[in-house]
Design a protein around this motif. Structure first.
Motif, PDB file in Angstrom:
ATOM      1  N   ASP A  27      20.981 -25.649 -26.106  1.00 22.16           N
ATOM      2  CA  ASP A  27      19.665 -24.709 -26.381  1.00 22.16           C
ATOM      3  C   ASP A  27      19.626 -23.768 -25.095  1.00 22.16           C
ATOM      4  O   ASP A  27      20.067 -23.882 -24.096  1.00 22.16           O
ATOM      5  N   GLY A  28      19.503 -22.313 -25.649  1.00 23.19           N
ATOM      6  CA  GLY A  28      19.514 -21.341 -24.831  1.00 23.19           C
ATOM      7  C   GLY A  28      21.060 -20.408 -24.603  1.00 23.19           C
ATOM      8  O   GLY A  28      20.924 -19.418 -24.171  1.00 23.19           O
ATOM      9  N   THR A  86      24.623 -19.306 -26.616  1.00 23.48           N
ATOM     10  CA  THR A  86      24.881 -18.643 -27.789  1.00 23.48           C
ATOM     11  C   THR A  86      26.512 -18.638 -27.790  1.00 23.48           C
ATOM     12  O   THR A  86      27.269 -18.386 -26.694  1.00 23.48           O
ATOM     13  N   GLY A 124      21.688 -24.049 -29.934  1.00 24.03           N
ATOM     14  CA  GLY A 124      21.367 -22.770 -29.559  1.00 24.03           C
ATOM     15  C   GLY A 124      21.487 -21.926 -30.622  1.00 24.03           C
ATOM     16  O   GLY A 124      21.044 -21.974 -31.784  1.00 24.03           O
ATOM     17  N   SER A 144      11.840 -26.054 -29.401  1.00 25.36           N
ATOM     18  CA  SER A 144      12.321 -25.143 -28.307  1.00 25.36           C
ATOM     19  C   SER A 144      11.636 -23.902 -28.509  1.00 25.36           C
ATOM     20  O   SER A 144      11.100 -23.320 -29.530  1.00 25.36           O
ATOM     21  N   ASN A 177      12.847 -21.101 -27.072  1.00 32.67           N
ATOM     22  CA  ASN A 177      13.735 -20.187 -27.233  1.00 32.67           C
ATOM     23  C   ASN A 177      14.020 -19.666 -28.798  1.00 32.67           C
ATOM     24  O   ASN A 177      13.796 -20.510 -29.878  1.00 32.67           O
ATOM     25  N   ARG A 183      16.211 -18.821 -31.556  1.00 38.43           N
ATOM     26  CA  ARG A 183      17.624 -19.302 -31.934  1.00 38.43           C
ATOM     27  C   ARG A 183      17.771 -18.418 -33.339  1.00 38.43           C
ATOM     28  O   ARG A 183      17.269 -18.342 -34.228  1.00 38.43           O
TER      29      ARG A 183
END
Length: 222
Positions: free
Chosen positions: A10-11, A13, A36, A82, A84, A86
């Protein structure tokens, strides 16, 4: 060649260049778990390939040289739980010979939260089970699947469903080909559970069956 338990955190790339080949070396826990973002933009003649290590057609001679459906598990896309944003973009990719180890699919995308998922101009084939499964757990989610080929998968080429609840999946799957999936020409399954609804725009798709006279056209739009 990669082995067990591969994760994009997660977070994070992972960006793959055109022509990259990733081979998976077994089926016990051999997978790519995308938590991610994954950016895999191939190009015409330079597909990005996810395949069995027994596949000699790309990346040189490795393994036994004789690939089989189910040689590895799957690519699983998680976009839930999340804050974030994605992004999963797969264009001019090949995913083949997965669905092993009891896995019910070659690829699965769980569609939740802040995410963009686009799988286009790609080939998802030779899975022991389903080709691509989409699952939703948010009120409304959209995914682009234009220009793909789903071929020679042991289960459905494309399957859509959701967790229980009033969820909606909007899938654009225009100009796709469905060839010899689930022992027939088409292989598309749309599930509905406890109020869940799935819409597929399948304009200008080829269903690979003589009874359908080649191109099957449905009205534009949803």
């Amino acid at each position: 060649i990669i082995g067990d338990g591969n994760y994009i955190a997660d977070g994070a790339t992972l960006t793959l260049d055109p022509g990259v080949c990733i081979k998976f070396s077994g089926n016990s826990n051999t997978l790519l778990d995308v938590e991610g973002s994954l950016i895999a933009r191939g190009a015409p003649g330079e597909d990005i390939v996810f395949t069995s290590w027994n596949d000699p057609s790309v990346g040189g001679a490795t393994g036994t040289g004789t690939p089989h459906a189910g040689d590895w598990l799957y690519i699983e896309i998680h976009t839930n739980n999340s804050s974030n944003v994605r992004t999963v973009v797969m264009d001019h990719c090949q995913v083949k010979y997965g669905g092993g180890g009891g896995a019910p699919y070659n690829m699965q995308a769980h569609l939740w939260g802040n995410n963009t998922v686009s799988i286009t101009n790609s080939v998802i084939s030779s899975s022991l089970t389903e080709g691509l499964r989409l699952m939703s757990g948010v009120p409304t989610v959209a995914v682009s699947l234009n220009g793909n080929t789903f071929a020679n998968n042991g289960g459905m080429g494309l399957s859509l469903g959701s967790a229980p609840g009033a969820y909606v999946i909007w899938a654009k799957a225009r100009n796709c080909s469905f060839l010899t999936n689930n022992n027939n020409g088409a292989g598309v399954q749309i599930g509905r559970n406890n109020g869940a609804i799935c819409f597929v725009d399948a304009s200008l798709c080829y269903w690979g069956h003589e009874d359908l006279d080649g191109w099957a056209v449905v009205p534009d739009g949803w």
